[in-house]
Write a protein that holds these residues in place. Structure first.
Motif: not given
Length: 335
Positions: A318-329
């Motif tokens: 989950a934090f790696r996904y946050e690191e990627s900056g790909a999330h919206f919201g």
């Protein structure tokens, strides 16, 4: 019960699923909560990545939402079965700010909510909005309340105001939603045209790709006919502050809530002074502010935007996904 611990000196590879002792029954003034969800914030990332050192074995995550399983003697605000959500500053109940560090913040100075059950003082929680899922409620503690305080509590937002939100992270999307619900006009920035399309679908009145237009603050001001922005939700810090000052109207308000571009840097004080603008730093909010925010969510029907949820054991992913900056919201943990 199961939970996550962070071994020193931090790093995503040092997040470990651990079997923990059950916290037992609540004492006087306490409640026992079965935690079902948390949400990721930049602050949490700072802790788990090791950039913001904490105690060895710390249980991370500042946001927690779940169900009351038992209440201690003297607790009258909660009953078994109530859905509740945690507070970022457990000791700041009301009034002006009383804290300037994270020594009492769950997941940083004290153990947080990456675990199945907690027993805490009842005042460490508020009721969750009626009808919210646990994941939706978990987004309110940090990101939601920060946006609410910046615009409504500190900013005095009113219908017809113009709000500039930077990026499409949790705070910025909440700010966009709150502003539109209260009749404001919103300008949003992003480096992604796809994300800009999504913020337009949420009601953004004007969008700017800041990768294509480094003078995004000037462009935002010009879009208002030269008057400028009433409220800027400044999440970047030193790397974006100059453009935020360029954007704000004379006598306007810049809410400094993030340091995504660094903790220190040059501030164009002359430009800020000439604008006679208010630059106000803030960190989340009080318990009473959160309670009012919950009432506002119920009244307006506003619902958080959740990009993706992960299981507790998937916390590093989950934090790696946050690191990627790909999330919206928001990104959530559900367990």
């Amino acid at each position: 019960m199961k939970g996550i611990t962070l071994r020193s000196p931090g790093g995503l590879e040092r997040l470990k699923l651990t079997e923990m002792p059950d916290p037992g029954t609540p004492g006087p003034g306490e409640i026992r909560v079965r935690v079902h969800a948390s949400s990721l914030n930049y602050h949490d990332y700072g802790v788990v990545s090791g950039r913001m050192p904490t105690a060895d074995g710390r249980i991370p995550m500042s946001d927690g939402a779940g169900v009351v399983e038992a209440v201690g003697e003297g607790v009258t605000d909660y009953s078994v079965g109530d859905h509740v959500v945690s507070c970022f500053f457990p000791g700041w109940h009301e009034g002006p700010p009383t804290v300037s560090d994270f020594s009492t913040t769950p997941g940083d100075g004290v153990d947080g909510y990456a675990r199945q059950v907690v027993v805490r003082p009842a005042t460490w929680f508020t009721q969750a909005p009626k009808g919210f899922s646990h994941a939706e409620a978990a987004t309110l503690t940090t990101a939601g309340l920060t946006a609410w305080r910046a615009l409504v509590v500190n900013g005095g937002l009113k219908a017809g105001d113009v709000v500039l939100v930077l990026g499409t992270g949790g705070v910025s999307i909440f700010a966009l939603q709150i502003a539109k619900a209260m009749g404001a006009t919103v300008i949003a920035t992003s480096s992604s045209d796809q994300k800009l399309e999504r913020v337009r679908a949420l009601g953004a009145d004007h969008t700017i790709n800041y990768r294509q237009h480094e003078d995004w603050g000037i462009r935002a001001r010009d879009w208002t006919g030269g008057r400028g922005i009433d409220h800027v939700i400044e999440v970047g810090g030193p790397g974006t502050l100059a453009q935020s000052i360029a954007a704000v109207r004379v006598g306007g308000h810049i809410a400094l809530i993030g340091v995504l571009t660094g903790r220190a840097g040059e501030v164009p004080t002359g430009a800020l002074m000439a604008k006679q603008a208010r630059l106000q730093g803030l960190i989340v909010g009080s318990r009473s502010q959160q309670m009012v925010f919950v009432y506002a969510l119920e009244a307006t029907g506003l619902r958080p935007v959740i990009d993706r949820s992960f299981g507790l054991v998937e916390i590093a992913d989950a934090f790696r996904y946050e690191e990627s900056g790909a999330h919206f919201g928001k990104i959530c943990l559900e367990f």
